[in-house]
Every structure is written in C-alpha cells, then in structure tokens.
Enzyme design. Sequence first.
Site, mmCIF file in Angstrom:
data_model
loop_
_atom_site.group_PDB
_atom_site.id
_atom_site.type_symbol
_atom_site.label_atom_id
_atom_site.label_comp_id
_atom_site.label_asym_id
_atom_site.label_seq_id
_atom_site.Cartn_x
_atom_site.Cartn_y
_atom_site.Cartn_z
ATOM 1 N N GLY B 37 53.639 49.949 24.384
ATOM 2 C CA GLY B 37 52.973 49.945 23.071
ATOM 3 C C GLY B 37 52.661 48.524 22.640
ATOM 4 O O GLY B 37 51.531 48.204 22.253
ATOM 5 N N HIS B 38 53.674 47.639 22.736
ATOM 6 C CA HIS B 38 53.447 46.232 22.383
ATOM 7 C C HIS B 38 52.415 45.597 23.315
ATOM 8 O O HIS B 38 51.565 44.807 22.876
ATOM 9 C CB HIS B 38 54.752 45.434 22.500
ATOM 10 C CG HIS B 38 55.845 45.899 21.605
ATOM 11 N ND1 HIS B 38 56.964 46.554 22.073
ATOM 12 C CD2 HIS B 38 55.998 45.804 20.262
ATOM 13 C CE1 HIS B 38 57.765 46.839 21.047
ATOM 14 N NE2 HIS B 38 57.207 46.404 19.939
ATOM 15 N N GLN B 62 65.190 43.838 7.263
ATOM 16 C CA GLN B 62 64.600 45.174 7.234
ATOM 17 C C GLN B 62 65.560 46.233 7.746
ATOM 18 O O GLN B 62 65.184 47.401 7.864
ATOM 19 C CB GLN B 62 63.264 45.199 7.982
ATOM 20 C CG GLN B 62 63.347 45.072 9.485
ATOM 21 C CD GLN B 62 61.963 44.853 10.088
ATOM 22 O OE1 GLN B 62 61.332 43.825 9.884
ATOM 23 N NE2 GLN B 62 61.479 45.813 10.851
ATOM 24 N N GLY B 149 51.014 48.636 15.267
ATOM 25 C CA GLY B 149 50.839 49.942 15.888
ATOM 26 C C GLY B 149 50.834 51.068 14.863
ATOM 27 O O GLY B 149 51.594 51.043 13.888
#
Lengths: 283, 283
Positions: B37-38, B62, B149
């Site tokens: 994905g990255h 986070q 994404g």
Amino acid sequence: MTQCFHTVKELRDYLKPLKAQGKTVGLVPTMGALHQGHATLISNSAKENDITVVSVFVNPTQFGPNEDFDAYPRTLDADLEVVAKAGGDVVFAPSPKEMYPSADDTWVEVTGNITKVLCGKTRPIHFRGVTTVVSKLFNIVGPTRAYFGQKDAQQVEVLRRMVKDMFFDLELRIVPIVREDSGLARSSRNTYLSAEEKSAAVVLSKTLKSALEKFKSGCTNLNDIISFTKTEIAKEPLANIEYVECYGLPGLYELKEEITAPALLAVAVRFGTTRLIDNIILE
Amino acid sequence: MTQCFHTVKELRDYLKPLKAQGKTVGLVPTMGALHQGHATLISNSAKENDITVVSVFVNPTQFGPNEDFDAYPRTLDADLEVVAKAGGDVVFAPSPKEMYPSADDTWVEVTGNITKVLCGKTRPIHFRGVTTVVSKLFNIVGPTRAYFGQKDAQQVEVLRRMVKDMFFDLELRIVPIVREDSGLARSSRNTYLSAEEKSAAVVLSKTLKSALEKFKSGCTNLNDIISFTKTEIAKEPLANIEYVECYGLPGLYELKEEITAPALLAVAVRFGTTRLIDNIILE
C-alpha cells in the site's frame, strides 16, 4: 493607494510570481485601526523584505463572548493610508467567512502554562484564536519574516512556541513597544478612553519604568516588585487592576522568590470599561 | 541505498537548493512497516513529482494509552529498501524529541462530527495526533503534493478539512486501497494476525463488496445496508465488530433514512487483539 485583496486566491496570485523570482516577503498581521505601533512594524518589514503584506482582520475567534468584537474599531480606508506611508505593499483584508470556511473549526492551540497565566486566565480562548488565525495567515502568505509588537508580550511568547513546535519556516521579528509622548503604550483600544482615563492610564508606563529602576538597583525579590507595582498603580483612582504578574523569559516560566533576568513584568488594568495591557522586560 | 535524514535541519538543507531550482516535492507520511500500500503511494508520488520524501515516524500522540504504540512494528532497514524500489528519494525518520521539542504540546485539531464518528468514538485523541504531526510534516517539507491512502478513509476526510481550513498550499492525493489477493486490505497491523485470523479477516472486504453490489442494485436504505453488513461480518466467528457505519461524502455528514451517493461505508472489527479497519465508497 495601496492594493487591497479580500480573498486568499487574489493574494496568492499576486505573491506567486514574486516568490518565484526569489523575493522575500514580510507579513505584518494586524486587526486594523492602525496606529504608530503598527506603522513601525510595517516600516521595519519594508526595510528587511522585498514585499510587505499587512493583514487587516478583526479575528472573531480571539474575542470572548463578552468582549469588544463588535465595538472594535474598523477603519480600513485610513489603514490603507497608514500602510502606504509606512512602506507596505499590499493589504489583505479577508472576511470572516474567507478565513473560517467550515461550519466547525480547525484549531491550533499551544497548551501549558504559557497560555494559562496573565491574559490567559481571564481570556481563556484568546490565544487559541490568535494561534489559529496566525497559522492560517502564515500558510496563506508563506512569509520570510513575520512582525509582531512586544506590546502583546504573552502573544509573542506563545507565537515563539508555536513557530518552534510547528516548524514554521520563517523568522519572527519582535518590535519594541511604541509609546505616546506621555509614555502610554500605543493601542487600538486607546480610542475607547475618555480624556481623563487616558491621562490616568499614564500610571502604567510610569510604574513599569520605576519597577525596572528598582530591579536594576538591586531589588530582585518577586513579591517586592509585584507589591510595588500594584501599590503604585492603585494610587491612581481610575485604575482597576486585573493582574500584575512577573514570569521568566523565554517561555513565561514560573519564578520562585527571586526574579532572574530576563523576566517579563506585565500588567492588565481597566480604566472605566477599557482594559489596557502594558509590560516591561526586567534585565 | 536511499538517503535517510533524522533531523529537520538535515532534511531542509537537502530540500532547499532543490526547491530553489523549482523542483516539485511529493510527501508520503507513514509510520513505517512499509507494505505494498505504501509502495503504491510512493510510486504515485515519484511519477508526479521531481523529489519524493517518505517520512517514517511512529507518532506517539495518535496512540491512546492502551493502544499498540510500543508493539507497532519498526523496520527501518526494510523500509529504506521499499522506498528505493518504489522510486522514493529520501526518508525522513525523526525521533519523537525532534518532532515534539517542547514539554507542552502545540496541537492542531479538527473539531465537529468529522472527528467524533467512526474511529473517533473509541480513539478520542487519535485524529488530533494525526493532524498535529501531519501539520508539522507539511511545514517541515513544504510539499507540492502529499499522498495518503483511502484505507484510512476518515483520516482522509479529516485531512481534507484541515488543508482547507488551514490553507495549506499543497494538493492532497488520495490513493485507492491496495489489497492482498484474498481481498484483505494491506495494513502494517496485519502482521499481528495469526494465520487463522488472517483468513477470517477476509470477511471484511468480501462483505463490503457485497454491500456495494446491494447498493448498486437499488438498496439505498441506510438501516438495511448497515444490518446486512453487520450480519455478514458476524457470520465469521473470529470477528468482533467495533462499528459498521455509513456517512455522506465529502465531510462524513450524517445520513437520514436513505444513502445518497457518494457515501462511505466503513467498518472496524477485531480479530483476536488486532483491530482492523476497511471501507468502501457507495456510489
């Protein structure tokens, strides 16, 4: 007459080709009602940068519900003249809707003691409003340098922290307090004062100057300096003290018994319904 | 091997002359443990920009107190190889102290429903951490384009709002979800799954796909789509649903009885101790 843009797009379209040529940009964020203090910020910027942008925006989010947002002086035509005379190139005067495009807000907030002491106590949302609008202006303009007055000493410290924490790629330039001949610090809110109040308000600068002399002559005890300042100001019958406080610089750190230089001695005092602030650096 | 910088100064010194030449910069913010994905984000950036910067930073702010900050996979050497293969130019891998230089924090926070629904319910500080660190990265890099994404669909909507509200002068580029052959959305957290859990987790993509088909075939009732999705996922014994929700796009606005396209159908489901998210756009 100075050019005046009302939208982010217009301002960016103006700045883009200039930046592509490598020109430096100075930003002077103001709420308008420009006086000699602002003019000094503008002329400093004009000396140090190719282009000087002055923003004129009475930022609603830094006013509390019972504060003077509606009454705050709005004098755009006169402001344009001040900017032109001081050597500024363009004014950016957006609407609230332009600066706050969403129904819910995105906030930039500096936390910790730095926003809780001094004005932070009685104006709990003030600095969140300031850091939010200044961040927006930084992102809109992308300045090389940004100019603020030492008059708003706590704002200066809060913005220093924000620039450091958020990695804004610019230089903060802090300009000394500009005073009237009487010593009264120049402020857009001075227009609210009656002649009698204005003359009474001179007690602030006079007392701060005396406190500095006292400190320089060896009186470094925190309580002594605070008491002296309170007592002197209270001698003026029209003065109604909100706070007299002293914190270490940089960062407004808490002092114990002794004042370590440099330190900020800051006051907020009401004259009638008008709240004035002033400060001096003990060093 | 890809160059790797650990300080803001090093990265800025590298970027400054390139930017002065007018080169465009793509930024791909990641927490490392890079997967396909990255790699897709990085190769998209490499196609569209002269320089691609990939940040690798497991952002402490986070993560909630009981979340997987300590366990989160850290694989910098392997990450550098992924970046090189995908066409990235440099990696920025700062320490927490480099990114959070002050004892107290400066926060950037998007308020309103957009950060309260979906993951915002169970991860109340998550998006404040994301918007803060992404703002810092934007200010450090000053990218032309930034890549995220669609897998993190709520993050995408929150960042769109932040970019708009704060006037970041860059283009957000959102890249479709990259899936394994089984349909499972690629995630760094997939490494936590046992073989059995991984195979069970396929129920998410399969169900979302069926829900889209149902929607396309005319079932636009909100409750029906939500119930269908919940029921299908619950058929998998290892699946433990945290939420199945549907909101209007853009901005994740509340839907009444009918789903108006485009809308986001999003799920968060635990398999064992691993929390996975997935989503599909109904349009």
